[in-house]
Design a protein around this motif. Structure first.
Motif, PDB file in Angstrom:
ATOM      1  N   LEU A 252      10.347  23.155   2.956  1.00  0.00           N
ATOM      2  CA  LEU A 252       9.352  22.338   2.273  1.00  0.00           C
ATOM      3  C   LEU A 252      10.053  21.255   1.450  1.00  0.00           C
ATOM      4  CD1 LEU A 252       6.334  21.944   1.528  1.00  0.00           C
ATOM      5  CD2 LEU A 252       6.729  23.482  -0.411  1.00  0.00           C
ATOM      6  N   LEU A 253       9.816  20.000   1.822  1.00  0.00           N
ATOM      7  CA  LEU A 253      10.404  18.889   1.083  1.00  0.00           C
ATOM      8  C   LEU A 253       9.617  18.564  -0.180  1.00  0.00           C
ATOM      9  CD1 LEU A 253      11.314  16.429   3.985  1.00  0.00           C
ATOM     10  CD2 LEU A 253      12.838  17.979   2.757  1.00  0.00           C
ATOM     11  N   GLY A 254       8.326  18.842  -0.161  1.00  0.00           N
ATOM     12  CA  GLY A 254       7.530  18.542  -1.348  1.00  0.00           C
ATOM     13  C   GLY A 254       6.054  18.786  -1.129  1.00  0.00           C
ATOM     14  N   GLU A 255       5.343  18.982  -2.220  1.00  0.00           N
ATOM     15  CA  GLU A 255       3.893  19.215  -2.194  1.00  0.00           C
ATOM     16  C   GLU A 255       3.245  18.361  -3.268  1.00  0.00           C
ATOM     17  OE1 GLU A 255       0.888  22.885  -3.303  1.00  0.00           O
ATOM     18  OE2 GLU A 255       2.615  23.318  -2.018  1.00  0.00           O
ATOM     19  N   ASN A 256       2.231  17.604  -2.877  1.00  0.00           N
ATOM     20  CA  ASN A 256       1.558  16.706  -3.806  1.00  0.00           C
ATOM     21  C   ASN A 256       0.047  16.768  -3.629  1.00  0.00           C
ATOM     22  OD1 ASN A 256       3.566  14.461  -5.213  1.00  0.00           O
ATOM     23  ND2 ASN A 256       4.426  15.344  -3.338  1.00  0.00           N
ATOM     24  N   GLU A 257      -0.675  16.612  -4.739  1.00  0.00           N
ATOM     25  CA  GLU A 257      -2.121  16.426  -4.688  1.00  0.00           C
ATOM     26  C   GLU A 257      -2.378  14.933  -4.685  1.00  0.00           C
ATOM     27  OE1 GLU A 257      -5.674  18.685  -6.846  1.00  0.00           O
ATOM     28  OE2 GLU A 257      -4.775  17.163  -8.152  1.00  0.00           O
ATOM     29  N   ILE A 258      -3.078  14.460  -3.646  1.00  0.00           N
ATOM     30  CA  ILE A 258      -3.312  13.031  -3.496  1.00  0.00           C
ATOM     31  C   ILE A 258      -4.786  12.790  -3.187  1.00  0.00           C
ATOM     32  CG2 ILE A 258      -0.960  12.646  -2.672  1.00  0.00           C
ATOM     33  CD1 ILE A 258      -2.095  12.370   0.136  1.00  0.00           C
ATOM     34  N   PRO A 259      -5.274  11.556  -3.376  1.00  0.00           N
ATOM     35  CA  PRO A 259      -6.665  11.246  -3.033  1.00  0.00           C
ATOM     36  C   PRO A 259      -6.930  11.496  -1.548  1.00  0.00           C
ATOM     37  CG  PRO A 259      -5.741   9.515  -4.393  1.00  0.00           C
ATOM     38  CD  PRO A 259      -4.601  10.410  -4.016  1.00  0.00           C
ATOM     39  N   SER A 260      -8.062  12.094  -1.244  1.00  0.00           N
ATOM     40  CA  SER A 260      -8.431  12.350   0.144  1.00  0.00           C
ATOM     41  C   SER A 260      -8.683  11.037   0.879  1.00  0.00           C
ATOM     42  CB  SER A 260      -9.683  13.222   0.203  1.00  0.00           C
ATOM     43  OG  SER A 260      -9.480  14.429  -0.499  1.00  0.00           O
ATOM     44  N   GLY A 261      -8.601  11.095   2.193  1.00  0.00           N
ATOM     45  CA  GLY A 261      -8.830   9.903   3.000  1.00  0.00           C
ATOM     46  C   GLY A 261      -7.792   9.770   4.094  1.00  0.00           C
ATOM     47  N   LYS A 262      -7.708   8.586   4.666  1.00  0.00           N
ATOM     48  CA  LYS A 262      -6.819   8.355   5.797  1.00  0.00           C
ATOM     49  C   LYS A 262      -5.392   8.068   5.336  1.00  0.00           C
ATOM     50  CE  LYS A 262     -10.379   6.585   8.937  1.00  0.00           C
ATOM     51  NZ  LYS A 262     -10.812   5.447   9.778  1.00  0.00           N
ATOM     52  N   ILE A 263      -4.434   8.593   6.104  1.00  0.00           N
ATOM     53  CA  ILE A 263      -3.023   8.255   5.928  1.00  0.00           C
ATOM     54  C   ILE A 263      -2.553   7.645   7.241  1.00  0.00           C
ATOM     55  CG2 ILE A 263      -0.685   9.147   5.633  1.00  0.00           C
ATOM     56  CD1 ILE A 263      -1.706  11.227   3.805  1.00  0.00           C
TER      57      ILE A 263
ATOM     58  N   GLY B 178       0.795  -1.218   0.000  1.00  0.00           N
ATOM     59  CA  GLY B 178       0.000   0.000   0.000  1.00  0.00           C
ATOM     60  C   GLY B 178       0.827   1.267   0.000  1.00  0.00           C
ATOM     61  N   TRP B 179       2.144   1.125  -0.175  1.00  0.00           N
ATOM     62  CA  TRP B 179       3.012   2.298  -0.164  1.00  0.00           C
ATOM     63  C   TRP B 179       3.024   2.986  -1.519  1.00  0.00           C
ATOM     64  CZ3 TRP B 179       4.923   4.231   4.235  1.00  0.00           C
ATOM     65  CH2 TRP B 179       4.973   3.389   5.343  1.00  0.00           C
ATOM     66  N   VAL B 180       2.936   4.323  -1.485  1.00  0.00           N
ATOM     67  CA  VAL B 180       2.969   5.134  -2.707  1.00  0.00           C
ATOM     68  C   VAL B 180       4.078   6.172  -2.560  1.00  0.00           C
ATOM     69  CG1 VAL B 180       1.697   6.752  -4.165  1.00  0.00           C
ATOM     70  CG2 VAL B 180       0.504   4.824  -3.105  1.00  0.00           C
ATOM     71  N   THR B 181       4.938   6.265  -3.555  1.00  0.00           N
ATOM     72  CA  THR B 181       6.037   7.232  -3.524  1.00  0.00           C
ATOM     73  C   THR B 181       5.542   8.593  -4.001  1.00  0.00           C
ATOM     74  OG1 THR B 181       7.683   5.504  -3.936  1.00  0.00           O
ATOM     75  CG2 THR B 181       8.333   7.776  -4.409  1.00  0.00           C
ATOM     76  N   LEU B 182       5.788   9.628  -3.199  1.00  0.00           N
ATOM     77  CA  LEU B 182       5.413  10.992  -3.586  1.00  0.00           C
ATOM     78  C   LEU B 182       6.355  11.474  -4.690  1.00  0.00           C
ATOM     79  CD1 LEU B 182       4.682  12.611  -0.099  1.00  0.00           C
ATOM     80  CD2 LEU B 182       3.065  11.606  -1.710  1.00  0.00           C
ATOM     81  N   GLU B 183       5.767  12.124  -5.700  1.00  0.00           N
ATOM     82  CA  GLU B 183       6.547  12.486  -6.879  1.00  0.00           C
ATOM     83  C   GLU B 183       7.359  13.764  -6.695  1.00  0.00           C
ATOM     84  OE1 GLU B 183       3.840  12.676 -10.123  1.00  0.00           O
ATOM     85  OE2 GLU B 183       3.440  10.510 -10.146  1.00  0.00           O
ATOM     86  N   ASN B 184       6.736  14.814  -6.179  1.00  0.00           N
ATOM     87  CA  ASN B 184       7.384  16.125  -6.148  1.00  0.00           C
ATOM     88  C   ASN B 184       8.143  16.343  -4.843  1.00  0.00           C
ATOM     89  OD1 ASN B 184       6.147  16.761  -8.670  1.00  0.00           O
ATOM     90  ND2 ASN B 184       4.252  17.212  -7.569  1.00  0.00           N
ATOM     91  N   ILE B 185       9.268  15.650  -4.690  1.00  0.00           N
ATOM     92  CA  ILE B 185      10.079  15.750  -3.484  1.00  0.00           C
ATOM     93  C   ILE B 185      11.446  16.335  -3.829  1.00  0.00           C
ATOM     94  CG2 ILE B 185      11.259  14.421  -1.694  1.00  0.00           C
ATOM     95  CD1 ILE B 185       8.264  14.741  -1.258  1.00  0.00           C
ATOM     96  N   ASN B 186      11.866  17.305  -3.023  1.00  0.00           N
ATOM     97  CA  ASN B 186      13.175  17.938  -3.225  1.00  0.00           C
ATOM     98  C   ASN B 186      14.239  17.118  -2.505  1.00  0.00           C
ATOM     99  OD1 ASN B 186      11.949  20.187  -4.587  1.00  0.00           O
ATOM    100  ND2 ASN B 186      11.318  20.955  -2.580  1.00  0.00           N
ATOM    101  N   ALA B 187      14.722  16.087  -3.187  1.00  0.00           N
ATOM    102  CA  ALA B 187      15.743  15.228  -2.590  1.00  0.00           C
ATOM    103  C   ALA B 187      17.045  15.999  -2.445  1.00  0.00           C
ATOM    104  CB  ALA B 187      15.950  13.987  -3.454  1.00  0.00           C
ATOM    105  N   GLY B 188      17.826  15.646  -1.409  1.00  0.00           N
ATOM    106  CA  GLY B 188      19.105  16.307  -1.225  1.00  0.00           C
ATOM    107  C   GLY B 188      19.566  16.256   0.218  1.00  0.00           C
TER     108      GLY B 188
END
Length: 265
Positions: A90-101, A66-76
């Motif tokens: 800010l490491l990253g900002e993503n639009e993801i489906p609403s619900g529980k994390i 069930g793990w999903v990798t976030l795309e917009n991450i500022n690696a470094g």
């Protein structure tokens, strides 16, 4: 003919109900904005560098899938000691489906180090970090809203000296909180020439920070409750400790303690 008409009419109602149900399901799922920030609880080093490579989230109860990798991450590589007293990056900002994390997994690289007395020293890291550090979140993202998740990397507790070898190990201690569901405490300690540790304490648990050069401090990510705030100048200081009790922290609010005047021992 009447029976055929009844069957057709019932089929039409069922189809309409299914369509309406599916349509509503899509709308209720919605999208949310998830912003991941990095901040730090101070440590007595000149610099603490951590190598952040990847962030994953898990919206299921299964820790193995069930793990999903976030795309917009500022690696470094980030210096944690530049992210204290309410400062974050800010490491990253993503639009993801609403619900529980349920969990976040932070994947570190091998470019982790500290600076002690001007010397840069490698931080040895456990091999398990290659698959990521599992952090508990357990929050629900509502549709059309933005959420700021802060990863509070406690540098002081995360770095362990390996005996007399001169080597240091990185064993990350990270506090995770959603800014929209927590509160903060800030204030100023006088005199500002004294660097103090400041603790927000409730039910035996605490969050801490150090005052800056102006005597200011900010502790974020506090669950709503009544806290004791303990100010510790250090055993070698001419000033004594100070404690403020019954300090109420509310969701989304910053409790300003004003100036805390230290008294000589």
């Amino acid at each position: 003919m009447k029976n055929a008409f009844k069957v057709s009419f019932l089929l039409a109602l069922v189809s309409a109900a299914l369509f309406y149900s599916c349509d509503n399901s899509d709308e209720s799922t919605g999208k949310s904005i998830l912003r991941i920030h990095l901040t730090d609880s101070p440590a007595n080093y000149e610099a603490v560098f951590v190598d952040i490579q990847e962030i994953r989230i898990n919206a299921t109860s299964d820790e193995n899938s069930g793990w999903v990798t976030l795309e917009n991450i500022n690696a470094g590589v980030y210096d944690l000691l530049k992210l204290t007293n309410g400062i974050d990056t800010l490491l990253g900002e993503n639009e993801i489906p609403s619900g529980k994390i349920s969990q976040i997994r932070l994947v570190l690289g091998d470019r982790n180090s500290i600076v002690v007395n001007g010397d840069s020293l490698e931080l040895s890291t456990p091999s398990a970090q290659q698959s990521g550090l599992k952090l508990q979140v357990h929050t629900t993202l509502e549709p059309e809203l933005a959420y700021d998740v802060l990863l509070d990397f406690d540098a002081a507790q995360s770095i362990v000296k390996a005996g007399n070898s001169g080597k240091y190990n990185l064993k990350p201690v990270i506090r995770v909180f959603v800014e929209q569901s927590t509160g903060s405490i800030k204030g100023v300690v006088s005199p500002d020439s004294v660097i103090c540790a400041v603790y927000a304490i409730v039910n035996g648990d605490s969050a801490a920070t150090l005052t800056n050069d102006a005597g200011q401090f900010l502790i974020k990510g506090l669950e709503p409750s009544t806290y004791s705030v303990y100010v510790e100048p250090g055993s070698n200081s001419i000033y004594g400790d100070s404690t403020l009790t019954n300090q109420n922290v509310n969701i989304g609010a910053v409790l300003d303690l004003g100036t805390i005047n230290l008294k000589e021992k």
